[in-house]
Design a protein around this motif. Structure first.
Motif, mmCIF file in Angstrom:
data_model
loop_
_atom_site.group_PDB
_atom_site.id
_atom_site.type_symbol
_atom_site.label_atom_id
_atom_site.label_comp_id
_atom_site.label_asym_id
_atom_site.label_seq_id
_atom_site.Cartn_x
_atom_site.Cartn_y
_atom_site.Cartn_z
ATOM 1 N N UNK A 96 0.829 -1.204 0.000
ATOM 2 C CA UNK A 96 0.000 0.000 0.000
ATOM 3 C C UNK A 96 0.865 1.256 0.000
ATOM 4 N N UNK A 97 1.962 1.226 0.749
ATOM 5 C CA UNK A 97 2.876 2.370 0.744
ATOM 6 C C UNK A 97 3.478 2.578 -0.644
ATOM 7 N N UNK A 98 3.872 1.493 -1.279
ATOM 8 C CA UNK A 98 4.430 1.596 -2.634
ATOM 9 C C UNK A 98 3.386 2.156 -3.594
ATOM 10 N N UNK A 99 2.134 1.729 -3.442
ATOM 11 C CA UNK A 99 1.068 2.234 -4.309
ATOM 12 C C UNK A 99 0.860 3.736 -4.110
ATOM 13 N N UNK A 100 0.915 4.199 -2.860
ATOM 14 C CA UNK A 100 0.791 5.634 -2.602
ATOM 15 C C UNK A 100 1.935 6.396 -3.265
ATOM 16 N N UNK A 101 3.123 5.820 -3.215
ATOM 17 C CA UNK A 101 4.282 6.435 -3.888
ATOM 18 C C UNK A 101 4.019 6.525 -5.389
#
Length: 304
Positions: A260-265
């Motif tokens: 999810x963090x990577x997707x936000x990035x």
């Protein structure tokens, strides 16, 4: 392989670069040739002997580092979904200041091409702590959250994630870091005497949530600002949790959370500022930089 480790507790100077045997990937694990490894205040506390992570034992010489990015060069026969040559990021406790790290496949995700090695090496630890905290505190659309130490590692991630989830963010920081917080969409406020009144003047409708990444003074101030103690959490002042009746928050890492963090990035909702980058041979200087407590963004080791 080359690692950065320490053989006795003490200041940054106890860290040394040394050679140890190369690890090998077993059936359910992969071996990653490390490109970068984030440096956390956590690492400094362990090195000084101030704290040992629950369930872990320090064994000298002890390697440090809890997050990394790199390229898979060995894959265990039971591993699915990854192959040699994949660029990944992930975590392994007290093992990442090293040329190679061996981890289970459920501790890594694939690195986006757009993400630099340095960015990938520092997203896992602080990012997942921030994500865990906001989830536990129920942060969502319409909330106003006060984040203490908002320019720090966890604070910076928390501020951006909270906004992505629809919250308004007020963040405490030294005045030196106010422009940086504004660039992230955060309303900055200065630490120190009068903090409660300053925060109230900025949030006329009140503060719904508080996340403390600074310590006791900030946490105590939060009690006067947030009505519902169940929505006040700390990641540092655990000794005050019972007395104040607030939430102790410890990171719960998972590949789902990291993805999810990577997707936000990838969506442009999470930026990662690298404050300074040091080669592994300069690990002492890197720890000194983290321990200054000044500046914003992340400090990272690069490993050739």
């Amino acid at each position: 392989m080359k690692v950065a480790a320490f053989s006795n507790y003490g200041p940054a100077e106890v860290l040394h670069v040394m050679e140890v045997d190369d690890p090998q990937a077993t059936n359910d694990k992969v071996r990653v040739r490390v490109k970068s490894a984030g440096i956390q205040p956590f690492d400094c506390a362990v090195r000084k002997g101030d704290w040992t992570p629950p369930g872990l034992t320090v064994k000298f010489p002890q390697v440090l580092g809890n997050e990394f990015s790199g390229v898979i060069d060995q894959v265990g026969k039971e591993v699915l979904g990854f192959e040699v040559g994949d660029e990944v990021l992930g975590w392994e406790l007290m093992a990442c200041y090293a040329e190679y790290v061996v981890v289970k496949a459920d501790q890594i995700v694939k690195k986006p091409q757009q993400m630099t090695w340095e960015e990938a090496g520092v997203i896992t630890a602080s990012g997942q702590t921030a994500h865990t905290a906001l989830q536990e505190l129920g942060v969502g659309k319409g909330d106003t959250i006060l984040i203490h130490a908002a320019a720090g590692g966890v604070g910076t991630f928390a501020a951006q994630i909270a906004q992505a989830w629809g919250a308004t963010v007020i963040g405490t920081a030294s005045e030196y870091n106010h422009d940086y917080l504004r660039s992230l969409g955060v309303v900055p406020v200065t630490y120190g005497d009068g903090l409660v009144n300053r925060v109230r003047s900025l949030a006329l409708d009140g503060i719904d949530v508080a996340l403390d990444a600074a310590g006791s003074e900030a946490l105590i101030a939060s009690i006067d600002i947030v009505e519902n103690k169940d929505r006040i959490g700390t990641i540092v002042a655990f000794d005050l949790v019972e007395e104040l009746g607030v939430r102790p928050i410890r990171s719960r890492r998972s590949t789902e959370r990291l993805s999810e963090l990577v997707n936000l990035y990838m969506k442009g909702k999470l930026t990662i500022h690298i404050r300074k980058s040091f080669p592994i041979d300069k690990v002492v200087e890197a720890h000194r930089e983290v321990e200054t407590g000044h500046g914003y963004g992340k400090v990272v080791l690069t490993i050739d």
